[in-house]
Write an enzyme that holds these catalytic residues in place. Structure first.
Site, PDB file in Angstrom:
ATOM      1  N   ASP A   1      65.164 -51.020-102.463  1.00 17.41           N
ATOM      2  CA  ASP A   1      65.719 -49.678-102.500  1.00 17.41           C
ATOM      3  C   ASP A   1      64.731 -48.811-103.298  1.00 17.41           C
ATOM      4  O   ASP A   1      63.741 -49.297-103.860  1.00 17.41           O
ATOM      5  CB  ASP A   1      67.135 -49.673-103.094  1.00 17.41           C
TER       6      ASP A   1
HETATM    7  C1  NOJ Z   1      68.558 -44.848-102.153  1.00 12.86           C
HETATM    8  C2  NOJ Z   1      69.767 -45.404-101.492  1.00 12.86           C
HETATM    9  O1  NOJ Z   1      70.435 -46.312-102.341  1.00 12.86           O
HETATM   10  C3  NOJ Z   1      69.498 -46.101-100.173  1.00 12.86           C
HETATM   11  O2  NOJ Z   1      70.690 -46.459 -99.579  1.00 12.86           O
HETATM   12  C4  NOJ Z   1      68.665 -45.216 -99.301  1.00 12.86           C
HETATM   13  O3  NOJ Z   1      68.464 -45.825 -98.049  1.00 12.86           O
HETATM   14  C5  NOJ Z   1      67.356 -44.930 -99.999  1.00 12.86           C
HETATM   15  N1  NOJ Z   1      67.634 -44.231-101.247  1.00 12.86           N
HETATM   16  C6  NOJ Z   1      66.405 -44.120 -99.142  1.00 12.86           C
HETATM   17  O4  NOJ Z   1      66.825 -42.831 -99.034  1.00 12.86           O
END
Ligand code: NOJ
Length: 741
Positions: free
Chosen positions: A286
Site C-alpha cells: 500500500d
Molecule cells: C491507500 C489505500 O489504502 C489503498 O487502498 C489505495 O489503493 C492506495 N492508497 C492507492 O491509492
C-alpha cells in the site's frame, strides 16, 4: 557492448509481437522474460519493482516530483493515478520509445466502484446480494477504465469489517466471510473478465492483505491484534476466494499482524499467500507502507525496511522509493539476493505480457474508444439497475411506501435532497458531479408536472444551525408527503475517515423529529458510507430507506423505489448497531459461557443497552410479505459422503410481486473449538409473484462445515448441527441434523 544489447533488445521486441499474449504458453512467456532479465541492469530491474504516482490524485504525500525522468531512465516501470487515453499514451510513449529496454508501463488506479459511470459503493452493492449485478458493475468499470488508459485497478477490497466506525467499511462487502468471498469472486471476474489479454479487461488487486478491516476501535491505520484462528476462520477466506478466482495482484495492508507490519510479514506473504495458496501474481505494497515500518517500530531506517519487505515477499513498492533507493546497496551487502529480485521482476513482467502490453503498449489508450464508452447509455442503465437492487427498506409502517403517483404535493427536504456531489462517495474514480442525478431531479423526471415538488435543504450535514428548519417545516405542512434525505458527506467514509460517533451528524435528527411532528407521512432516505446508529429515527419515522451512496444513477434509482416501480429487495451485508457501545457487533458472534438471559444479572449483557442490533445482518423489508414453511431435510443423519438437501417453501403472501433473499445459516453445536452462533452457508435471491410459493433447496456437504480445529487443520467434525433458514439472520426457522462418520 551497448550496441550489441540494443540490437538484442530490438530482436527481442520484434519476436514478442509475433505471438499474441493470449496464445502464449507460460513456457514461452518465461523464455521471453529470461531474455529480458539477461539484458536488464539492476536499476532497470528495480524500476520494474517501482510504482510511482503521477501528480493527479494521491492518497498521501507525493514524494517524487519528477516521475517522468524516472520513467525515461527505466527506473520506474509502473505508474498510478494517471489516466485518460491521451495522458497515458504519452507516458507510455516515453517508456517504449525513450528507454533502453522499451518495457511498457503498467498503469494502476483506484477504480473501486466505477470509473466515469459511478456505481453504488461496494458496501451498498453488497446489499443487493446479486452476484451477477455486482459482477456487471465491475465489468463496466473495467470497460470504461481500460478505455481511459488503465490496466490495473486497486480493487476489490475484500477486508471483512465488523466495525462501522471504520470509514473504509464502505469499500468492502461487509461483515460476512461467505457473502464476502462470493462478492470478491464476482468483482475479480468483473474486472478481469475471462481473457486478461482482451483490451477491455484489467488486473484486479485484492486488498488489503491482511485483516485491515480489524483496525482497533475502528480507527483507520490502527493496530490489528488477532489470533491466527480468528484470521483463518473469519478474515482470510475472501482474499483466498479472490485469488482462487484468478486475481493477478495483491496489495499489502497498513496494519500489523502478530506484531509484524503486513508489508514485512513473511507469514502472510510467503507462508500463506505463496506456499499455502500458490499465488502466482505479484504483491504490491500500500501507499508508502514499506517506509511506514519505521514508525511501526520494526525497523530503524528505510534501508532495513526495504530489506524486510523484499525478504518477506513484497514485489512492488508503491510510492515509497525504498526499493528505488536501497535495493542496490542491500544487494551489495548480501542482505537480499538477485534470485529474489529476478523473481519479483518476473511476476511483474508476466502480467505485462498477459495484458498484451508487449504486443501493443497503446492498446488501452484509444481516444475514440474512450469517447464512445465512457458514460455509455447501457452503463447508466446497469448503474440504475444495481442501485435499485442495493437499496434496503429498513422500516415501512402501515405501508407508507410505496408512494402513490397521484400524490399532489411532495416536500423533498434535507442536505442530500438536491445534492450531486456526495452521491459519488469516496473513491469515485474519474466520476464528475455533473453526471450524477440527484434525488430531486430523479423525482421530477419520474413525476413530471402532475406533482408539485417543494424543496428546501432544512439544514447542513454538520453544525448546529437550525435556521433552515422553519422553511422546511412550512413546506412539509403544505405537502401531502415528506421525503427527507439525510446522512453523511462522502468524505465521512473511505480512507482516513473513521468516526467515533456513527449517529446522523449535525442537527439532521432534530430536523427529522420536527418534520415527523407535523403529522405528515415522513419517508427518511438515508445516504451514508457505513451503518448508522439511528434508534431515535427508527422510533418515530414511519418509513426508512437505506440508500448508501448509489453513484451516478442514485436519484432515478431511489425514485423508482419510492414510487413502487421497483420493489426493494436489498438486505444488509452488515449489522446496524443501536449505539457505538455495542461495537463490535456482528451476527456470527460466539455464544459465551453465559449467554444473555434477561432474568439473570450474571450473563453477558449491558446495563444500559440491549444486546440486539437495531437491524440485523441480512435484514431488509419488501413492499410485499413472505412466509417460510418449516425446514425439511432429506436425512436427519448424514455422512461425509452424502449430500444434505434442505428444503423450505417460501410464499409471497402480499399483493405485489417481489424478490426475497432466502438465507441459510448453520451452527456447529459442539466443536473442538467454539463455533459462532450462526454462519451463513447459502442464499438464493428469487422473484415471487404475488400469491406465489416456491420450494427452495440448499445442498450442504461435510465440506461446507469445515473450520480450523484445535490443531489448526481445516476439517469438519461429526456431531450435531442446527440449520436456520429465514429472511434475515435473526428471524429464522430451525432444525437439527447430525453428521456421522
Ligand atoms: C491507500 C489505500 O489504502 C489503498 O487502498 C489505495 O489503493 C492506495 N492508497 C492507492 O491509492
Amino acid at each position: 557492448m551497448k550496441q550489441l544489447s540494443k540490437i538484442l533488445v530490438a530482436i527481442l521486441l520484434l519476436s514478442n509481437t509475433l505471438l499474441s499474449a493470449q496464445n502464449r504458453s507460460e513456457a514461452e512467456i518465461d523464455h521471453k522474460i529470461d531474455s529480458l532479465l539477461a539484458l536488464m541492469t539492476l536499476e532497470e530491474k528495480v524500476g520494474q519493482l517501482t510504482l510511482f504516482t503521477s501528480d493527479w490524485d494521491v492518497t498521501g504525500p507525493t514524494i517524487r516530483a519528477n516521475y517522468k525522468n524516472d520513467i525515461q531512465s527505466g527506473r520506474c516501470g509502473n505508474i498510478f493515478n494517471a489516466h485518460t487515453a491521451k495522458y497515458n499514451r504519452e507516458l507510455q510513449r516515453i517508456a517504449v520509445e525513450e528507454t533502453r529496454m522499451k518495457i511498457p508501463l503498467l498503469f494502476g488506479y483506484d477504480v473501486i466502484h466505477g470509473y466515469k459511470t459511478i456505481f453504488p459503493i461496494p458496501l451498498g452493492e453488497a446489499a443487493s446480494w446479486d452476484l451477477a449485478a455486482i459482477e456487471k458493475g465491475s465489468r463496466i468499470a473495467a470497460i470504461e477504465a481500460t478505455a481511459a488508459g488503465l490496466h490495473w485497478t486497486f480493487a476489490p477490497m475484500v477486508d471483512i469489517a465488523r466495525d462501522p466506525r471504520w470509514g473504509r467499511i464502505m469499500e468492502g462487502a461487509g461483515e460476512d466471510p461467505y457473502l464476502g468471498s462470493l462478492i470478491a469472486v464476482a468483482r475479480v471476474r468483473g474486472f478481469q473478465g475471462d481473457d486478461i489479454s482482451a483490451n477491455n479487461t484489467m488486473l484486479a488487486c485484492v486488498k488489503h492483505f491482511a485483516a485491515y478491516g480489524a483496525a482497533q476501535a475502528g480507527r483507520d491505520y490502527h493496530t490489528v491484534d488477532m489470533s491466527e484462528r480468528m484470521l483463518r476462520d473469519q478474515y482470510l477466506s475472501p482474499y483466498k476466494a479472490a485469488i482462487d478466482a484468478g486475481a493477478y495482484t495483491v496489495m499489502t495492508s497498513f496494519n500489523e499482524y502478530d506484531g509484524v507490519p503486513a508489508t514485512g510479514n513473511s507469514f502472510l506473504l510467503r507462508d500463506i499467500l505463496r506456499d499455502e495458496w500458490g499465488f502466482k501474481g505479484f504483491v504490491v505494497t500500500d501507499y508508502t507502507s514499506i517506509n511506514e515500518m519505521i514508525p511501526h517500530g520494526i525497523v530503524a531506517n528505510e534501508k532495513e525496511a526495504g530489506e524486510l519487505s523484499l525478504n518477506a515477499g513484497v514485489d512492488m513498492d508503491m510510492q515509497g522509493a525504498v526499493y528505488y533507493n536501497y535495493l542496490k546497496e542491500l544487494l551489495k551487502e548480501n542482505r537480499i539476493n538477485m534470485v529474489q529480485i529476478d523473481q519479483s521482476v518476473r511476476y511483474i513482467l508476466r502480467t505485462k505480457y498477459l495484458l498484451g502490453l508487449f504486443d501493443d503498449p497503446y492498446r488501452y489508450s484509444d481516444e475514440a474508444r474512450q469517447q464512445r464508452l465512457l458514460l455509455a447509455p447501457e452503463h447508466q442503465e446497469a448503474a440504475r439497475d444495481v442501485a435499485r437492487k442495493s437499496i434496503v427498506l429498513l422500516k415501512n409502517d402501515k405501508n407508507t411506501l410505496p408512494l402513490s403517483k397521484s400524490v399532489k404535493t411532495l416536500a423533498v427536504i434535507g442536505p442530500l435532497a438536491d445534492n450531486k456531489t456526495e452521491l459519488k462517495a469516496a473513491w469515485s474514480g474519474a466520476g464528475e458531479d455533473q453526471h450524477s442525478v440527484s434525488l430531486l431531479t430523479g423525482l421530477k423526471d419520474k413525476l413530471g408536472n402532475g406533482v408539485k415538488i417543494n424543496h428546501a435543504q432544512g439544514c447542513d450535514f454538520e453544525g448546529t444551525d437550525k435556521s433552515g428548519f422553519k422553511a422546511a417545516i412550512d413546506l412539509a405542512k403544505k405537502s401531502d408527503v415528506v421525503i427527507v434525505a439525510v446522512g453523511e458527506r462522502a468524505s465521512m467514509s473511505g480512507e482516513a475517515a473513521s468516526r467515533a460517533h456513527i449517529t446522523l451528524p449535525g442537527v439532521q435528527s432534530d430536523l427529522i423529529k420536527e418534520l415527523v411532528a407535523t403529522g405528515k407521512p415522513v419517508v427518511v432516505v438515508l445516504m451514508n458510507g457505513r451503518p448508522l446508529a439511528i434508534p431515535e429515527i427508527d422510533a418515530i419515522a414511519p418509513a426508512i430507506l437505506e440508500t448508501w451512496f448509489l453513484g451516478t444513477q442514485a436519484g432515478p434509482a431511489i425514485a423508482d423505489v419510492l414510487f413502487g416501480d421497483y420493489n426493494p429487495s436489498g438486505k444488509l451485508p452488515v449489522t446496524f448497531p443501536r449505539n457505538e457501545g455495542q461495537i463490535p457487533i456482528h451476527y456470527n458472534m460466539k455464544n459465551t459461557g453465559r449467554p444473555m438471559d434477561p432474568n439473570n444479572k450474571y450473563t453477558s449483557k449491558y446495563l444500559d443497552s440491549p444486546n440486539t442490533p437495531l437491524y440485523p445482518f441480512g435484514y431488509g423489508l419488501s413492499y410485499t410479505t413472505f412466509t417460510y414453511s418449516d425446514i425439511k431435510v432429506n436425512k436427519e443423519v448424514f455422512t461425509p459422503r452424502e449430500e444434505l438437501k434442505i428444503n423450505v417453501t417460501v410464499s409471497n403472501t402480499g399483493k405485489r410481486d417481489g424478490e426475497e433473499v432466502v438465507q441459510l445459516y448453520v451452527r456447529d453445536l459442539v466443536g473442538s473449538v467454539t463455533r459462532p452462533v450462526k454462519e451463513l452457508k447459502g442464499f438464493q435471491k428469487m422473484m415471487l409473484k404475488a400469491g406465489e410459493s416456491k420450494e427452495v433447496t440448499f445442498t450442504l456437504t461435510a465440506n461446507d462445515l469445515k473450520f480450523y480445529n484445535r490443531q489448526m487443520n481445516f476439517t469438519y467434525e461429526p456431531g450435531d448441527f442446527e440449520l436456520f433458514i429465514g429472511t434475515n439472520s435473526a428471524d429464522t426457522k430451525s432444525r437439527k441434523v447430525k453428521l456421522v462418520e
